[in-house]
Design a protein around this motif. Structure first.
Motif, mmCIF file in Angstrom:
data_model
loop_
_atom_site.group_PDB
_atom_site.id
_atom_site.type_symbol
_atom_site.label_atom_id
_atom_site.label_comp_id
_atom_site.label_asym_id
_atom_site.label_seq_id
_atom_site.Cartn_x
_atom_site.Cartn_y
_atom_site.Cartn_z
ATOM 1 N N ALA A 54 1.024 -1.298 0.019
ATOM 2 C CA ALA A 54 0.057 -0.030 0.050
ATOM 3 C C ALA A 54 1.049 1.237 -0.083
ATOM 4 N N MET A 55 1.768 1.365 0.745
ATOM 5 C CA MET A 55 2.779 2.422 0.794
ATOM 6 C C MET A 55 3.526 2.596 -0.434
ATOM 7 N N LEU A 56 4.022 1.478 -1.143
ATOM 8 C CA LEU A 56 4.550 1.666 -2.331
ATOM 9 C C LEU A 56 3.783 2.253 -3.473
ATOM 10 N N ASP A 57 2.514 1.733 -3.412
ATOM 11 C CA ASP A 57 1.258 2.201 -4.464
ATOM 12 C C ASP A 57 1.099 3.825 -4.199
ATOM 13 N N PHE A 58 1.003 4.026 -3.000
ATOM 14 C CA PHE A 58 0.836 5.630 -2.687
ATOM 15 C C PHE A 58 1.888 6.325 -3.150
ATOM 16 N N ILE A 59 3.320 5.863 -3.024
ATOM 17 C CA ILE A 59 4.604 6.537 -3.418
ATOM 18 C C ILE A 59 4.531 6.504 -5.082
ATOM 19 N N PHE A 60 4.153 5.505 -5.565
ATOM 20 C CA PHE A 60 4.203 5.478 -7.135
ATOM 21 C C PHE A 60 3.037 6.336 -7.715
#
Length: 72
Positions: A54-60
């Motif tokens: 979820a964090m990586l998705d938000f960052i991307f």
């Protein structure tokens, strides 16, 4: 189908089930405490990985939004 073929076929099926039964007897099933610990570990790892994804998705998503909104 001849009688000999039917007997041979039923014999093969019976042997297959006997082999299956023998293999199930070899299984070592975990006790209740081990099962609870392993289940807890799987749930914990799933939650942590879900949070990382979820964090990586938000960052991307944030990065793509920045790139899309750049005006030249």
């Amino acid at each position: 189908m001849a009688k000999a073929e039917k007997t041979e076929k039923s014999s093969k099926i019976k042997n297959w089930f006997n082999g299956l039964k023998a293999e199930f007897k070899k299984i070592i099933w975990p006790d209740r405490t081990t099962l609870a610990k392993q289940t807890g570990a799987v749930i914990a790892v799933s939650i942590v990985l879900g949070m990382i994804i979820a964090m990586l998705d938000f960052i991307f998503q944030y990065g793509v939004d920045i790139l899309v909104n750049i005006s030249f």
